[in-house]
Design a protein around this motif. Structure first.
Motif, PDB file in Angstrom:
ATOM      1  N   PRO A 132      19.880 -64.301-122.758  1.00 57.78           N
ATOM      2  CA  PRO A 132      21.101 -63.520-122.526  1.00 57.78           C
ATOM      3  C   PRO A 132      21.613 -62.909-123.829  1.00 57.78           C
ATOM      4  O   PRO A 132      21.229 -63.336-124.926  1.00 57.78           O
ATOM      5  CB  PRO A 132      22.085 -64.563-121.990  1.00 57.78           C
ATOM      6  N   PRO A 133      22.494 -61.915-123.736  1.00 54.06           N
ATOM      7  CA  PRO A 133      23.102 -61.347-124.942  1.00 54.06           C
ATOM      8  C   PRO A 133      23.817 -62.416-125.764  1.00 54.06           C
ATOM      9  O   PRO A 133      24.382 -63.359-125.222  1.00 54.06           O
ATOM     10  CB  PRO A 133      24.095 -60.318-124.387  1.00 54.06           C
ATOM     11  N   LEU A 134      23.730 -62.272-127.082  1.00 54.31           N
ATOM     12  CA  LEU A 134      24.376 -63.155-128.062  1.00 54.31           C
ATOM     13  C   LEU A 134      23.695 -64.504-128.226  1.00 54.31           C
ATOM     14  O   LEU A 134      24.124 -65.313-129.051  1.00 54.31           O
ATOM     15  CB  LEU A 134      25.861 -63.359-127.744  1.00 54.31           C
ATOM     16  N   SER A 135      22.643 -64.771-127.447  1.00 56.13           N
ATOM     17  CA  SER A 135      21.887 -65.997-127.683  1.00 56.13           C
ATOM     18  C   SER A 135      21.103 -65.849-128.989  1.00 56.13           C
ATOM     19  O   SER A 135      20.838 -64.745-129.448  1.00 56.13           O
ATOM     20  CB  SER A 135      20.936 -66.281-126.519  1.00 56.13           C
ATOM     21  N   THR A 136      20.758 -66.962-129.602  1.00 60.36           N
ATOM     22  CA  THR A 136      20.054 -66.937-130.884  1.00 60.36           C
ATOM     23  C   THR A 136      18.547 -66.894-130.667  1.00 60.36           C
ATOM     24  O   THR A 136      17.998 -67.679-129.890  1.00 60.36           O
ATOM     25  CB  THR A 136      20.419 -68.163-131.731  1.00 60.36           C
ATOM     26  N   LEU A 137      17.901 -65.968-131.357  1.00 59.49           N
ATOM     27  CA  LEU A 137      16.451 -65.828-131.260  1.00 59.49           C
ATOM     28  C   LEU A 137      15.836 -65.969-132.649  1.00 59.49           C
ATOM     29  O   LEU A 137      16.264 -65.307-133.594  1.00 59.49           O
ATOM     30  CB  LEU A 137      16.083 -64.468-130.667  1.00 59.49           C
ATOM     31  N   LYS A 138      14.855 -66.844-132.768  1.00 58.40           N
ATOM     32  CA  LYS A 138      14.108 -67.002-134.014  1.00 58.40           C
ATOM     33  C   LYS A 138      12.653 -66.584-133.763  1.00 58.40           C
ATOM     34  O   LYS A 138      12.106 -66.889-132.701  1.00 58.40           O
ATOM     35  CB  LYS A 138      14.166 -68.460-134.501  1.00 58.40           C
ATOM     36  N   LEU A 139      12.059 -65.929-134.742  1.00 61.43           N
ATOM     37  CA  LEU A 139      10.674 -65.469-134.640  1.00 61.43           C
ATOM     38  C   LEU A 139       9.889 -66.017-135.836  1.00 61.43           C
ATOM     39  O   LEU A 139       9.561 -65.298-136.779  1.00 61.43           O
ATOM     40  CB  LEU A 139      10.622 -63.931-134.613  1.00 61.43           C
ATOM     41  N   PRO A 140       9.572 -67.314-135.809  1.00 60.90           N
ATOM     42  CA  PRO A 140       8.933 -67.945-136.972  1.00 60.90           C
ATOM     43  C   PRO A 140       7.553 -67.386-137.290  1.00 60.90           C
ATOM     44  O   PRO A 140       7.183 -67.301-138.475  1.00 60.90           O
ATOM     45  CB  PRO A 140       8.856 -69.426-136.565  1.00 60.90           C
ATOM     46  N   HIS A 141       6.782 -67.020-136.274  1.00 60.03           N
ATOM     47  CA  HIS A 141       5.438 -66.493-136.545  1.00 60.03           C
ATOM     48  C   HIS A 141       5.521 -65.138-137.246  1.00 60.03           C
ATOM     49  O   HIS A 141       4.754 -64.859-138.181  1.00 60.03           O
ATOM     50  CB  HIS A 141       4.653 -66.363-135.234  1.00 60.03           C
ATOM     51  N   LEU A 142       6.457 -64.294-136.818  1.00 59.23           N
ATOM     52  CA  LEU A 142       6.648 -63.010-137.480  1.00 59.23           C
ATOM     53  C   LEU A 142       7.153 -63.215-138.899  1.00 59.23           C
ATOM     54  O   LEU A 142       6.740 -62.511-139.832  1.00 59.23           O
ATOM     55  CB  LEU A 142       7.625 -62.154-136.684  1.00 59.23           C
ATOM     56  N   ALA A 143       8.026 -64.185-139.084  1.00 59.08           N
ATOM     57  CA  ALA A 143       8.536 -64.485-140.421  1.00 59.08           C
ATOM     58  C   ALA A 143       7.403 -64.891-141.356  1.00 59.08           C
ATOM     59  O   ALA A 143       7.321 -64.435-142.508  1.00 59.08           O
ATOM     60  CB  ALA A 143       9.581 -65.594-140.347  1.00 59.08           C
ATOM     61  N   THR A 144       6.508 -65.735-140.853  1.00 64.21           N
ATOM     62  CA  THR A 144       5.368 -66.178-141.668  1.00 64.21           C
ATOM     63  C   THR A 144       4.466 -65.011-142.030  1.00 64.21           C
ATOM     64  O   THR A 144       4.005 -64.893-143.171  1.00 64.21           O
ATOM     65  CB  THR A 144       4.560 -67.241-140.908  1.00 64.21           C
ATOM     66  N   LEU A 145       4.213 -64.122-141.069  1.00 62.01           N
ATOM     67  CA  LEU A 145       3.368 -62.959-141.329  1.00 62.01           C
ATOM     68  C   LEU A 145       3.994 -62.064-142.400  1.00 62.01           C
ATOM     69  O   LEU A 145       3.314 -61.623-143.336  1.00 62.01           O
ATOM     70  CB  LEU A 145       3.158 -62.171-140.046  1.00 62.01           C
ATOM     71  N   LEU A 146       5.283 -61.804-142.287  1.00 60.78           N
ATOM     72  CA  LEU A 146       5.945 -60.949-143.274  1.00 60.78           C
ATOM     73  C   LEU A 146       5.954 -61.607-144.650  1.00 60.78           C
ATOM     74  O   LEU A 146       5.818 -60.913-145.676  1.00 60.78           O
ATOM     75  CB  LEU A 146       7.379 -60.646-142.825  1.00 60.78           C
ATOM     76  N   GLU A 147       6.088 -62.911-144.703  1.00 60.62           N
ATOM     77  CA  GLU A 147       6.034 -63.610-145.986  1.00 60.62           C
ATOM     78  C   GLU A 147       4.652 -63.468-146.622  1.00 60.62           C
ATOM     79  O   GLU A 147       4.532 -63.299-147.841  1.00 60.62           O
ATOM     80  CB  GLU A 147       6.386 -65.082-145.789  1.00 60.62           C
ATOM     81  N   ARG A 148       3.614 -63.526-145.794  1.00 61.37           N
ATOM     82  CA  ARG A 148       2.254 -63.349-146.315  1.00 61.37           C
ATOM     83  C   ARG A 148       2.041 -61.926-146.816  1.00 61.37           C
ATOM     84  O   ARG A 148       1.423 -61.703-147.859  1.00 61.37           O
ATOM     85  CB  ARG A 148       1.240 -63.696-145.229  1.00 61.37           C
TER      86      ARG A 148
END
Length: 336
Positions: A170-186
């Motif tokens: 739903p709107p305003l719920s918290t979403l985390k994208l750890p796999h995307l974060a790891t890729l961008l860090e690499r």
């Protein structure tokens, strides 16, 4: 616009206040406007994955005020080398991989940073990666996009991220994208090799092929962004710079030239401008088709020549004259 931030001589504008603030921080910390644009674009791809992202492409126009020159970096997606027209006649709903082009976003942003960046590449990218890692609030736009996929045949990964327990976020719920974060860090640490030549490229190719596509690792390795000259025209005494085709910038210049050539009366200036804008946009629709056709037939090498008729104000005089004098707004009936 819901997100705009101003600092000193810099302005960052997006439809996300979070991303605008992130770009503002880059400028405040001594980064260039291009550094800020890169961080903001990556952030937009994180908080609005249904509209943008590193799996797609784009175009960037950079104006160097000191040199008074504009450069366009075209990093749009390209078709895989093995794609054929007859292949696209298959049922794409069951072979969604055929809709995937070679992603150009990271390559183009990296080239922009090499040309105009001031802050280290790692710092520019990691700021966006932290948003994916720490999480963000789901926007109304993203929530609607997720909800539209409920009940459809989506991937296991999609369901895990966006449809937990079978229900759309739903709107305003918290979403985390750890796999995307790891890729961008690499990518931040190892550069383009990580995405276009390393294990990531193999994973992308295998995933696309598993869904009926023909994208290969070689397609990713061979991708390069393209530097182009901007199209330039005048409007109300201002110089306007836009990207060349396949962007719709040429059609925008054509539209502005028509509007500039249209004579408005003082009594009904607002109503006449609105009607003139509508009629000019009808003309613009034909120009967009023309631009797209020329892009396909002639290719990038000759686009500059064929666009002269679109950007030259003299070529739009006849179009402006052909626009009939609009009626006052009160005379326009619903549905007309």
């Amino acid at each position: 616009m819901t997100g705009h931030q101003v600092v000193g001589p810099g302005v960052v504008v997006t439809d996300s206040e979070l991303c605008a603030s992130l770009g503002l921080g880059v400028i405040r910390d001594g980064g260039s406007s291009v550094d800020a644009a890169i961080t903001t674009a990556l952030c937009q791809g994180i908080v609005h994955p249904h509209l943008s992202g590193i799996g797609g492409g784009g175009v960037m126009l950079v104006h160097d005020g000191r040199k008074n020159e504009s450069v366009v970096i075209d990093f749009g997606e390209t078709a895989p080398s093995r794609i054929q027209e007859k292949i696209l006649q298959h049922d794409l709903q069951h072979k969604s991989g055929l809709l995937v082009g070679v992603p150009g976003m990271l390559r183009g942003l990296h080239q922009a940073h090499q040309l105009y960046g001031r802050m280290p590449w790692h710092d520019v990218v990691v700021r966006a990666a932290n948003i994916a890692k720490e999480g963000f609030n789901v926007s109304d736009s993203l929530a609607r996009a997720i909800d539209s996929q409920k009940g459809k045949n989506v991937s296991k990964n999609f369901r895990a991220m966006f449809l937990p327990r079978g229900q759309p976020l739903p709107p305003l719920s918290t979403l985390k994208l750890p796999h995307l974060a790891t890729l961008l860090e690499r990518v931040a640490s190892h550069g383009m090799e990580e995405f276009y030549h390393g294990n990531v490229s193999e994973e992308i190719a295998l995933t696309v092929q598993a869904n009926g596509g023909v994208l290969t690792r070689a397609d990713l390795a061979n991708y390069s962004s393209v530097l182009q000259e901007a199209l330039t025209s005048q409007f109300k005494g201002y110089q306007v710079h836009v990207p060349p085709p396949p962007s719709a910038g040429g059609a925008l210049l054509y539209f502005l030239n028509i509007i500039e050539g249209f004579k408005f009366t003082e009594q009904n200036q607002e109503a006449e401008f609105q009607e003139g804008r509508v009629q000019a946009l009808r003309q613009r629709g034909h120009v967009v088709q023309r631009v797209e056709h020329l892009s396909l037939v002639l290719g990038a090498e000759r686009r500059g020549d064929v666009m002269h008729g679109v950007t030259d104000p003299r070529s739009t005089e006849a179009s402006a004259q052909a626009i009939t004098r609009p009626s006052p707004r009160v005379q326009i009936k619903p549905g007309s």
